[in-house]
Structures are given as C-alpha cells and as structure tokens.
Design an enzyme around this catalytic site. Structure first.
Site, short mmCIF file in Angstrom:
data_model
loop_
_atom_site.label_atom_id
_atom_site.label_comp_id
_atom_site.label_asym_id
_atom_site.label_seq_id
_atom_site.Cartn_x
_atom_site.Cartn_y
_atom_site.Cartn_z
N ASP A 138 10.26 3.14 6.49
CA ASP A 138 9.78 1.52 6.82
C ASP A 138 10.92 1.09 7.76
OD1 ASP A 138 8.07 -0.52 5.13
OD2 ASP A 138 9.46 -1.61 6.58
N VAL A 187 0.82 -1.18 0.15
CA VAL A 187 0.00 0.06 0.08
C VAL A 187 0.91 1.20 0.10
CG1 VAL A 187 -1.59 1.34 1.57
CG2 VAL A 187 -1.84 -1.28 0.88
N THR A 206 -2.09 -4.45 9.54
CA THR A 206 -2.93 -4.64 10.69
C THR A 206 -3.80 -6.07 10.45
OG1 THR A 206 -4.66 -3.42 9.38
CG2 THR A 206 -3.86 -2.22 11.09
N CYS A 264 -6.14 -8.66 3.19
CA CYS A 264 -7.30 -8.07 3.22
C CYS A 264 -8.65 -9.25 3.65
CB CYS A 264 -7.75 -7.33 1.94
SG CYS A 264 -6.50 -5.95 1.98
N1 LIG Z 1 -2.26 -5.32 0.34
C1 LIG Z 1 -3.29 -4.91 0.10
O1 LIG Z 1 -3.68 -5.04 -1.14
C2 LIG Z 1 -4.25 -3.97 0.74
C3 LIG Z 1 -5.22 -3.23 0.13
C4 LIG Z 1 -5.98 -2.47 0.85
C5 LIG Z 1 -5.73 -1.99 2.32
N2 LIG Z 1 -4.87 -2.63 2.98
C6 LIG Z 1 -4.25 -2.31 4.19
O2 LIG Z 1 -2.97 -1.56 3.91
C7 LIG Z 1 -2.32 -1.62 5.48
C8 LIG Z 1 -1.11 -1.96 4.91
O3 LIG Z 1 -0.96 -3.16 4.18
P1 LIG Z 1 0.35 -3.97 3.35
O4 LIG Z 1 -0.08 -4.78 2.21
O5 LIG Z 1 0.73 -2.50 2.28
O6 LIG Z 1 1.34 -4.31 4.45
P2 LIG Z 1 2.75 -4.68 4.22
O7 LIG Z 1 3.03 -5.62 4.99
O8 LIG Z 1 2.90 -4.99 2.44
O9 LIG Z 1 3.54 -3.33 4.24
C9 LIG Z 1 3.68 -2.84 5.48
C10 LIG Z 1 5.04 -2.23 5.67
O10 LIG Z 1 4.91 -1.36 6.81
C11 LIG Z 1 6.26 -1.93 7.49
N3 LIG Z 1 6.19 -1.29 9.02
C12 LIG Z 1 5.55 -2.30 10.04
N4 LIG Z 1 5.52 -1.52 11.23
C13 LIG Z 1 6.10 -0.41 11.02
C14 LIG Z 1 6.51 0.82 11.62
N5 LIG Z 1 5.85 1.02 13.04
N6 LIG Z 1 7.14 1.70 11.25
C15 LIG Z 1 7.48 1.96 9.90
N7 LIG Z 1 7.17 0.92 9.18
C16 LIG Z 1 6.44 -0.41 9.75
C17 LIG Z 1 6.63 -3.24 7.33
O11 LIG Z 1 8.19 -3.39 7.41
C18 LIG Z 1 6.19 -3.24 5.90
O12 LIG Z 1 7.29 -2.92 4.83
C19 LIG Z 1 -3.12 -2.84 6.19
O13 LIG Z 1 -3.94 -2.11 7.08
C20 LIG Z 1 -3.89 -3.57 5.04
O14 LIG Z 1 -5.07 -4.05 5.77
C21 LIG Z 1 -3.78 -3.54 2.19
#
Ligand SMILES: NC(=O)c1ccc[n+]([C@@H]2O[C@H](COP(=O)([O-])OP(=O)(O)OC[C@H]3O[C@@H](n4cnc5c(N)ncnc54)[C@H](O)[C@@H]3O)[C@@H](O)[C@H]2O)c1
Length: 391
Positions: A30, A11, A84, A255
């Site tokens: 990150d 995201v 999350t 998700c």
């Molecule tokens: N993946 C999807 O298709 C999608 C779609 C819509 C919504 N979301 C939502 O978006 C959010 C993020 O999902 P994602 O898929 O991008 O996750 P992800 O795991 O791909 O990326 C999250 C990143 O955050 C970093 N991180 C974790 N804790 C941290 C902190 N305290 N400080 C700095 N960096 C930190 C991790 O190292 C990771 O690289 C979630 O809530 C998810 O539900 C995801």
C-alpha cells in the site's frame, strides 16, 4: 503461491488475509505509510477485521504489509485493489489504477498473473491494463474479478460470497479461477473481461436505481401522510417478483453512488445513454434539499436552529464516511443558516470536526445512518426526523 495484493483497504486487506489463511504467501502493498505501519504493528484499520486476525497472519509468516513495490517481481500473482472513485465532476477517476499498473509493469516478472479487482468500465482491463503490461514485452496473464465485499455484513464474507472471473486469455481465466477456488467457495467464469466488468456495474446500478426509486416513493408517501415502511413491508409479503429496498438520506460509500457513473459515462461515450442511472443519480443528489425542506417544515425556520445529524457513516455499523449522504445534508442545512452538529459512535472525527454529544439540547435531530448501538433515547424530547421513513 506467492501473491502480492496492491491496495490494503476495505477490499485488499480481507482478500490478502483470506488468501494467507489457506497457505498462500501474501504481501500486502500500500502506498499509504501510516496504514502499512498500523498493519505491521498488528492493528486493523477496519471493523470487519480484528487485530488478532492480522497478528496471527503476520506471526505465521504468511502475511506482511509494506509500502515497497519490488516484492511484485517475486510474485506469481498480483491482485489490484486500489480505489476507482469519481472526480469533482462525477466522472471516473482512474489515477490510482493507472499508477498501480505502471508500478506492476515496472516490476513484472515473466509469466505473472495480474488480476484486477478494482471496479472499472467495460473495456478498461483490456485497454488500460493489458496495453500497459504489453509494453513490457514480457509474457503475462491478465484477469478481472470484481469484489463484492459488503462491509459489516455478518453473513457474507470473502470466502462465502460467490466470485466472478474472466481472463484476457483462457489460460488467464483458468489460473484466476484456480487461485480464487483455493479460498472462495463458489467461483464462476464469464466468457470475456467485458461481460464481467459490466456484470459488476449492473449489480451496483441495480441498487442505486432501486434505492433512488424508493426514496422517491418515500416522498410520495410522506405527502400522503402514510408510512412508507408499512407500504414496503406490505408489498414484500408477495413471495415473488418483488424485492424490498428501504429509504434513507441517500446512497453512500465507495460503490453504490460511484460504480453506476462508470457505466453511465461509458454509455454516453458509445451513444447509448443510461437515462435510468442518470435520473437515479439526480434523485440521490436532490435528497439533502428535500430533507432540509422537511426540517424547515418541522421547525418553521432553519436560521439559528441547533440541528444534530445522527450517523454520518455511509451506512449503519461501519466507520466509513466516503460519499456519505450526511455531508450533503449538513452543508445544505448550514447554507440555510442552521447551526449543525453531528454525532457518530464509530466516526469520531471527520472533516476536521469531532462527534458532538447526543442529548436533548437540540431543536431537531435528523437520523441519517445511526448505528445499532447509538443511544437514541438520549435525545429525550428532541423532535426527530427519521430519513429512513416516518417522523
Ligand atoms: N469498499 C467496498 O465495499 C468495495 C466493494 C466492492 C468493490 N470495491 C472496489 O474495490 C476497489 C478498492 O476499494 P476499497 O474500498 O478497498 O478502497 P480503499 O480506499 O479502502 O483502499 C484502497 C487502498 O489502495 C491504496 N492505494 C491507492 N493507490 C495505490 C497504489 N498506486 N499503489 C498501492 N496502493 C495504493 C490506498 O492507500 C488504500 O489504502 C475499488 O475499485 C472499489 O470500487 C469496493
């Protein structure tokens, strides 16, 4: 504007690059140093983003990646995109979000707009995030804007997927609206944080319930020896009031299996349980044993049989195996004594195992999520169980 995006995953990275392309000065923060080193070297960790896009953004000076959080204090806008997930008991795990908001509070500059994009239960932005920021006694704005990105979707991306926003205050909502309007074609506002937090959970709960329903219908059709895909396509000729969903090995990714549990946990807490979501979740969890049963029906006996599971990503054409239904299937088959291998053209190593060759040496191949380019013809005469309908 100077923008910090906390979390550079599926995201946060596309969002950071989209904002940088329209001239915002973006820093992607990150906590994973390997990911940051990869980004800083101009390499993309996800298939939807090319190395070239990262390279161009870095060279233009509009994007940098770092593990350092102190650039938050120089940012007018801080966007939270951290995971999350669920814990082992399938309850919401807010550890990353709690840690991110504490860090943001540490470096908060007066007047910063903080936007949460991480999926949360209604009330979380107001209670957890606002409360933590209020403790700094600094003025701030706070908004919620859920992400809708659909990895591998060639049509809908960050720019043309409509965005929802809501603010703790009217000024926060307006600032968030204007920020997204600078790089997203269509932005709509909701009247409260809770309305938009719930809208995001509704979208993904709708998918979980419908996919689980069609997986149940697929079992019914298999018992009747009729083709579920033909049934769906026949129903889909109705031009209104029907939306086709297709069966498979189960839902996966960060998700669809996760977000509805944020809704159902909250629903239980406030005394209005969501029986639909709980049932859909149970059906999803039951699919590995259903398919293991079908496999046993095909082979007579699972013990000692060589089975290849094809496609362990959570859906076709992505390299993401988070919450993949293939894992439940693999461990269920192994528990029954089968010798289980897996093949995936995009997920080459996973859970300390590597992708096995796809060839005709197996007793059975189970198609979980094969990619568009997976060469199924290499299976030769191997019997195939297609989780997506039909044998
Ligand atoms: N993946 C999807 O298709 C999608 C779609 C819509 C919504 N979301 C939502 O978006 C959010 C993020 O999902 P994602 O898929 O991008 O996750 P992800 O795991 O791909 O990326 C999250 C990143 O955050 C970093 N991180 C974790 N804790 C941290 C902190 N305290 N400080 C700095 N960096 C930190 C991790 O190292 C990771 O690289 C979630 O809530 C998810 O539900 C995801």
């Amino acid at each position: 504007m100077r923008v910090a995006v906390v979390g550079q995953g599926y995201v946060g990275l596309p969002l950071a690059l989209a904002a940088s392309r329209v001239g915002h000065n973006v820093v992607g923060i990150d906590s994973n140093p390997e990911l940051v080193a990869l980004l800083a070297s101009g390499k993309s960790p996800i298939l939807d983003i090319t190395d070239g896009e990262i390279d161009v953004a870095i060279k233009s000076g509009s994007y940098t990646a770092t593990t350092e959080s102190h650039s938050i204090k120089d940012s007018e806008i801080v966007v939270i995109c951290v995971p999350t997930p669920l814990d082992d008991s399938h309850n919401p795990d807010l550890t990353s979000l709690e840690s991110a908001i504490k860090t943001i509070a540490t470096y908060l500059a007066p007047g910063t707009l903080v936007i949460n994009e991480s999926t949360v239960a209604p009330g979380t932005t107001r209670t957890l995030l606002a409360t933590t920021l209020e403790a700094t006694q600094l003025p701030f704005d706070l908004a919620y804007s859920p992400e809708r990105i659909d990895p591998a979707n060639k049509k809908w991306n960050v720019t043309n997927t409509p965005k929802l926003v809501a603010g703790l205050t009217e000024s926060a909502a307006e600032r968030a609206f204007n920020f997204y309007k600078s790089f997203v074609d269509s932005v709509s506002s909701g009247s409260s944080l809770e309305v938009i937090e719930t809208a995001k959970l509704l979208e993904n709960s709708f998918r979980l319930i419908n996919i689980s329903f069609i997986n149940e219908v697929a079992q019914f059709c298999a018992a009747l020896d009729i083709d579920v895909r033909e049934v769906i396509n026949a129903a889909a000729t109705k031009p209104y009031g029907f939306m086709p969903f297709y069966p498979g090995a189960g839902v996966g990714g960060h998700c669809i299996p996760v977000d509805p549990m944020y809704l159902s946990t909250k629903a239980r807490e406030i005394g209005t349980p969501s029986r639909f979501i709980e049932l859909a979740h149970d059906i999803n969890l039951s699919l590995p044993s259903y398919f293991a049963g079908v496999a046993k029906g095909v082979l007579g006996e699972l013990n000692g049989k060589r089975i290849l599971v094809v496609g362990v990503a959570y859906k076709p054409d992505v390299a993401d195996s988070r919450e993949t239904p293939a894992w439940g299937l693999i461990i269920t088959l192994r528990a029954a004594g089968a010798n289980v291998f897996w093949h995936d053209d995009l997920v080459k190593s996973w859970k300390n195992e590597t992708s096995s060759a796809i060839d005709g040496s197996y007793d059975l191949a189970i198609l979980a999520n094969p990619h568009t380019d997976t060469k199924l013809e290499l299976l030769g005469n191997t019997p195939i169980l297609n989780s997506r309908g039909g044998y």
